[in-house]
Design a protein around this motif. Structure first.
Motif, PDB file in Angstrom:
ATOM      1  N   SER A 254       0.839  -1.201   0.000  1.00 25.28           N
ATOM      2  CA  SER A 254       0.000   0.000   0.000  1.00 25.28           C
ATOM      3  C   SER A 254       0.876   1.254   0.000  1.00 25.28           C
ATOM      4  O   SER A 254       1.807   1.362   0.788  1.00 25.28           O
ATOM      5  N   LYS A 255       0.597   2.174  -0.918  1.00 27.59           N
ATOM      6  CA  LYS A 255       1.361   3.439  -0.981  1.00 27.59           C
ATOM      7  C   LYS A 255       0.373   4.585  -1.234  1.00 27.59           C
ATOM      8  O   LYS A 255       0.269   5.081  -2.359  1.00 27.59           O
ATOM      9  N   PRO A 256      -0.347   4.981  -0.178  1.00 29.01           N
ATOM     10  CA  PRO A 256      -1.350   6.030  -0.378  1.00 29.01           C
ATOM     11  C   PRO A 256      -0.724   7.286  -0.995  1.00 29.01           C
ATOM     12  O   PRO A 256       0.378   7.674  -0.617  1.00 29.01           O
ATOM     13  N   GLY A 257      -1.411   7.868  -1.957  1.00 26.93           N
ATOM     14  CA  GLY A 257      -0.932   9.112  -2.578  1.00 26.93           C
ATOM     15  C   GLY A 257       0.292   8.920  -3.461  1.00 26.93           C
ATOM     16  O   GLY A 257       1.013   9.878  -3.735  1.00 26.93           O
ATOM     17  N   MET A 258       0.504   7.697  -3.926  1.00 30.25           N
ATOM     18  CA  MET A 258       1.722   7.364  -4.684  1.00 30.25           C
ATOM     19  C   MET A 258       1.953   8.277  -5.897  1.00 30.25           C
ATOM     20  O   MET A 258       3.095   8.612  -6.215  1.00 30.25           O
ATOM     21  N   ALA A 259       0.873   8.673  -6.563  1.00 30.90           N
ATOM     22  CA  ALA A 259       1.028   9.492  -7.775  1.00 30.90           C
ATOM     23  C   ALA A 259       1.463  10.917  -7.443  1.00 30.90           C
ATOM     24  O   ALA A 259       1.866  11.669  -8.326  1.00 30.90           O
ATOM     25  N   LYS A 260       1.379  11.270  -6.139  1.00 37.39           N
ATOM     26  CA  LYS A 260       1.756  12.644  -5.764  1.00 37.39           C
ATOM     27  C   LYS A 260       3.064  12.651  -4.987  1.00 37.39           C
ATOM     28  O   LYS A 260       3.256  13.478  -4.092  1.00 37.39           O
ATOM     29  N   ALA A 261       3.977  11.742  -5.330  1.00 37.66           N
ATOM     30  CA  ALA A 261       5.258  11.640  -4.619  1.00 37.66           C
ATOM     31  C   ALA A 261       5.978  12.983  -4.620  1.00 37.66           C
ATOM     32  O   ALA A 261       6.113  13.613  -5.680  1.00 37.66           O
ATOM     33  N   PRO A 262       6.443  13.455  -3.436  1.00 32.18           N
ATOM     34  CA  PRO A 262       7.129  14.751  -3.365  1.00 32.18           C
ATOM     35  C   PRO A 262       8.342  14.820  -4.301  1.00 32.18           C
ATOM     36  O   PRO A 262       8.678  15.888  -4.806  1.00 32.18           O
ATOM     37  N   MET A 263       8.959  13.656  -4.557  1.00 34.44           N
ATOM     38  CA  MET A 263      10.139  13.657  -5.418  1.00 34.44           C
ATOM     39  C   MET A 263       9.824  14.136  -6.849  1.00 34.44           C
ATOM     40  O   MET A 263      10.697  14.655  -7.550  1.00 34.44           O
ATOM     41  N   ALA A 264       8.583  13.973  -7.262  1.00 37.70           N
ATOM     42  CA  ALA A 264       8.205  14.420  -8.608  1.00 37.70           C
ATOM     43  C   ALA A 264       8.316  15.941  -8.729  1.00 37.70           C
ATOM     44  O   ALA A 264       8.557  16.473  -9.813  1.00 37.70           O
ATOM     45  N   ASP A 265       8.147  16.647  -7.608  1.00 37.63           N
ATOM     46  CA  ASP A 265       8.252  18.114  -7.631  1.00 37.63           C
ATOM     47  C   ASP A 265       9.693  18.573  -7.452  1.00 37.63           C
ATOM     48  O   ASP A 265      10.065  19.649  -7.923  1.00 37.63           O
ATOM     49  N   LYS A 266      10.453  17.764  -6.757  1.00 45.43           N
ATOM     50  CA  LYS A 266      11.816  18.142  -6.396  1.00 45.43           C
ATOM     51  C   LYS A 266      12.840  17.626  -7.408  1.00 45.43           C
ATOM     52  O   LYS A 266      13.859  18.272  -7.667  1.00 45.43           O
ATOM     53  N   GLY A 267      12.564  16.454  -7.955  1.00 41.12           N
ATOM     54  CA  GLY A 267      13.527  15.786  -8.830  1.00 41.12           C
ATOM     55  C   GLY A 267      14.481  14.941  -8.008  1.00 41.12           C
ATOM     56  O   GLY A 267      14.639  15.163  -6.804  1.00 41.12           O
ATOM     57  N   MET A 268      15.128  13.997  -8.669  1.00 43.03           N
ATOM     58  CA  MET A 268      16.015  13.078  -7.948  1.00 43.03           C
ATOM     59  C   MET A 268      17.449  13.193  -8.446  1.00 43.03           C
ATOM     60  O   MET A 268      17.713  13.741  -9.515  1.00 43.03           O
ATOM     61  N   SER A 269      18.367  12.677  -7.621  1.00 41.33           N
ATOM     62  CA  SER A 269      19.776  12.685  -8.008  1.00 41.33           C
ATOM     63  C   SER A 269      20.226  11.255  -8.272  1.00 41.33           C
ATOM     64  O   SER A 269      19.764  10.322  -7.612  1.00 41.33           O
ATOM     65  N   VAL A 270      21.091  11.089  -9.258  1.00 36.49           N
ATOM     66  CA  VAL A 270      21.633   9.757  -9.547  1.00 36.49           C
ATOM     67  C   VAL A 270      23.161   9.810  -9.597  1.00 36.49           C
ATOM     68  O   VAL A 270      23.744  10.866  -9.887  1.00 36.49           O
ATOM     69  N   ILE A 271      23.768   8.677  -9.273  1.00 36.73           N
ATOM     70  CA  ILE A 271      25.214   8.535  -9.486  1.00 36.73           C
ATOM     71  C   ILE A 271      25.408   7.447 -10.540  1.00 36.73           C
ATOM     72  O   ILE A 271      24.514   6.621 -10.764  1.00 36.73           O
ATOM     73  N   SER A 272      26.562   7.437 -11.187  1.00 42.47           N
ATOM     74  CA  SER A 272      26.829   6.385 -12.166  1.00 42.47           C
ATOM     75  C   SER A 272      27.648   5.286 -11.509  1.00 42.47           C
ATOM     76  O   SER A 272      28.532   5.560 -10.689  1.00 42.47           O
ATOM     77  N   VAL A 273      27.321   4.041 -11.853  1.00 44.40           N
ATOM     78  CA  VAL A 273      28.101   2.892 -11.356  1.00 44.40           C
ATOM     79  C   VAL A 273      28.278   1.912 -12.523  1.00 44.40           C
ATOM     80  O   VAL A 273      27.493   1.921 -13.475  1.00 44.40           O
ATOM     81  N   ASP A 274      29.310   1.084 -12.420  1.00 43.32           N
ATOM     82  CA  ASP A 274      29.554   0.066 -13.451  1.00 43.32           C
ATOM     83  C   ASP A 274      28.386  -0.890 -13.527  1.00 43.32           C
ATOM     84  O   ASP A 274      27.901  -1.344 -12.480  1.00 43.32           O
ATOM     85  N   ASP A 275      27.953  -1.246 -14.732  1.00 43.77           N
ATOM     86  CA  ASP A 275      26.895  -2.247 -14.868  1.00 43.77           C
ATOM     87  C   ASP A 275      27.519  -3.638 -14.846  1.00 43.77           C
ATOM     88  O   ASP A 275      28.093  -4.082 -15.835  1.00 43.77           O
ATOM     89  N   LEU A 276      27.423  -4.294 -13.700  1.00 44.15           N
ATOM     90  CA  LEU A 276      28.063  -5.607 -13.544  1.00 44.15           C
ATOM     91  C   LEU A 276      27.037  -6.753 -13.548  1.00 44.15           C
ATOM     92  O   LEU A 276      27.313  -7.842 -13.065  1.00 44.15           O
ATOM     93  N   ARG A 277      25.851  -6.486 -14.102  1.00 50.78           N
ATOM     94  CA  ARG A 277      24.809  -7.525 -14.099  1.00 50.78           C
ATOM     95  C   ARG A 277      25.056  -8.564 -15.201  1.00 50.78           C
ATOM     96  O   ARG A 277      25.893  -8.369 -16.066  1.00 50.78           O
ATOM     97  N   TRP A 278      24.266  -9.632 -15.193  1.00 45.03           N
ATOM     98  CA  TRP A 278      24.400 -10.665 -16.230  1.00 45.03           C
ATOM     99  C   TRP A 278      23.891 -10.136 -17.572  1.00 45.03           C
ATOM    100  O   TRP A 278      23.377  -9.010 -17.647  1.00 45.03           O
ATOM    101  N   GLY A 279      24.016 -10.938 -18.627  1.00 43.47           N
ATOM    102  CA  GLY A 279      23.736 -10.473 -19.985  1.00 43.47           C
ATOM    103  C   GLY A 279      22.301 -10.589 -20.455  1.00 43.47           C
ATOM    104  O   GLY A 279      22.014 -10.282 -21.610  1.00 43.47           O
ATOM    105  N   ARG A 280      21.363 -11.045 -19.595  1.00 49.21           N
ATOM    106  CA  ARG A 280      19.966 -11.172 -20.022  1.00 49.21           C
ATOM    107  C   ARG A 280      19.056 -10.303 -19.150  1.00 49.21           C
ATOM    108  O   ARG A 280      18.172 -10.785 -18.463  1.00 49.21           O
ATOM    109  N   ARG A 281      19.325  -8.994 -19.223  1.00 49.03           N
ATOM    110  CA  ARG A 281      18.554  -8.061 -18.382  1.00 49.03           C
ATOM    111  C   ARG A 281      17.160  -7.832 -18.937  1.00 49.03           C
ATOM    112  O   ARG A 281      16.341  -7.165 -18.314  1.00 49.03           O
ATOM    113  N   ASP A 282      16.915  -8.362 -20.159  1.00 45.11           N
ATOM    114  CA  ASP A 282      15.575  -8.264 -20.742  1.00 45.11           C
ATOM    115  C   ASP A 282      14.609  -9.221 -20.053  1.00 45.11           C
ATOM    116  O   ASP A 282      13.399  -9.103 -20.233  1.00 45.11           O
TER     117      ASP A 282
END
Ligand code: PMP
Length: 287
Positions: A121-149
């Motif tokens: 349950s995530k009441p008010g999910m469509a109104k997440a405060p992050m949608a107004d503020k925006g989010m930050s990301v960092i880059s990391v090496d993609d070390l996953r297997w080859g079938r991410r599909d």
């Protein structure tokens, strides 16, 4: 209220639900999953998630569970009994348990898949405060297997990426392979430059996001230009704006990449518009 979950044909209080310790998902990560959002008590993009589930099962030669045809009804029943207005339904299908540990797949004639569903349950999910503020990301090496599909439950590396982001004071990580962004740790990644929406093309390198498909369709309908091609972290840092898509975040603006602020540091126009369109349109077709 105790959450009711679904396990192999039964609706049970969560503390009574059990899966074998020999289940292949527990021992081998041999399972696939889907997450469908619920808004206003209705399922968003359910058909897309069901189709991708079928594809994941087929790609892994995993038998289709007997409940395959009842999945919509099971989703709806869980939403109903758990009184979910906004939130998610998590679905997992595994290759089951033949009562021992063996690398070789069990005989599908005698070992039935395990099917588990539960709600969040995530009441008010469509109104997440992050949608107004925006989010930050960092880059990391993609070390996953080859079938991410294939949407498998092998989520250890994505979890590690989320932890790396958290440690760095960021909200999430974008994964980079051979110098190009593949996708976010649990979402598809986009940049916007000179009015063009740029996102990596579909291949085995990324999950074929259900939200991605819908958003690109809506973008084209709104006469926005979409270019499916690889992009680098440097391009992302230099972009006018950026965003991610996933079933649980819809369209979420990204305002910082590896510490560099994009534009004026607030959610971009394209991301905001696409979020609005996505929420409007997908609510119209919610079931
Ligand atoms: N990529 C990855 C690696 C993901 O885990 C997810 C979300 N499960 C997505 C993309 C987005 O897919 P969807 O829009 O179908 O949720």
């Amino acid at each position: 209220m105790t959450r009711t979950v679904y396990v192999n044909g039964d609706y049970l209080p969560e503390h009574e639900a059990k899966v074998s310790i020999f289940d292949r998902a527990f021992l081998m990560g041999d399972g696939v999953y889907e997450v469908t959002s619920v808004l206003g008590g209705k399922l968003i993009d359910f058909d897309g998630h069901l189709k991708r589930l079928e594809r994941s099962l087929n790609e892994l030669d995993m038998p289709h569970p007997a409940a395959m045809g009842d999945l919509l009804e099971i989703h709806r029943e869980l939403v109903r009994v758990n009184e979910i207005t906004d939130g998610m339904v998590y679905l997992q299908v595994t290759r089951g348990s033949d009562g021992d540990r063996d690398f070789v797949f069990p005989n599908p004639e005698t070992t039935a898949p395990t099917v588990v569903l539960f709600t969040q349950s995530k009441p008010g999910m469509a109104k997440a405060p992050m949608a107004d503020k925006g989010m930050s990301v960092i880059s990391v090496d993609d070390l996953r297997w080859g079938r991410r599909d294939i949407k498998t439950v092998q989520l250890l590396y994505p979890s590690m990426c989320k932890m790396m982001a958290k440690k760095a004071g960021a909200d999430d990580a974008w994964l980079v392979q051979d110098g190009f962004v593949t996708e976010g740790s649990s979402n598809n990644a986009y940049i916007v430059k000179d009015g063009k929406i740029i996102t990596r093309e579909l291949s085995n390198d990324i999950l074929h996001g259900i939200t991605r498909a819908a958003v690109l369709r809506f973008a084209a309908e709104a006469q926005m230009e979409v270019v499916e091609r690889n992009f680098t972290i440097d391009e992302a840092k230099d972009a006018d704006e950026a965003f991610i898509t996933s079933a649980s975040t819809f369209v979420m603006p990204v305002v910082k990449v590896d510490g560099e602020t994009l534009g004026d540091g607030t959610p971009g126009r394209v991301a905001k518009r696409l979020r609005e369109i996505y929420l409007d349109e997908s609510l119209k077709t919610a079931i």
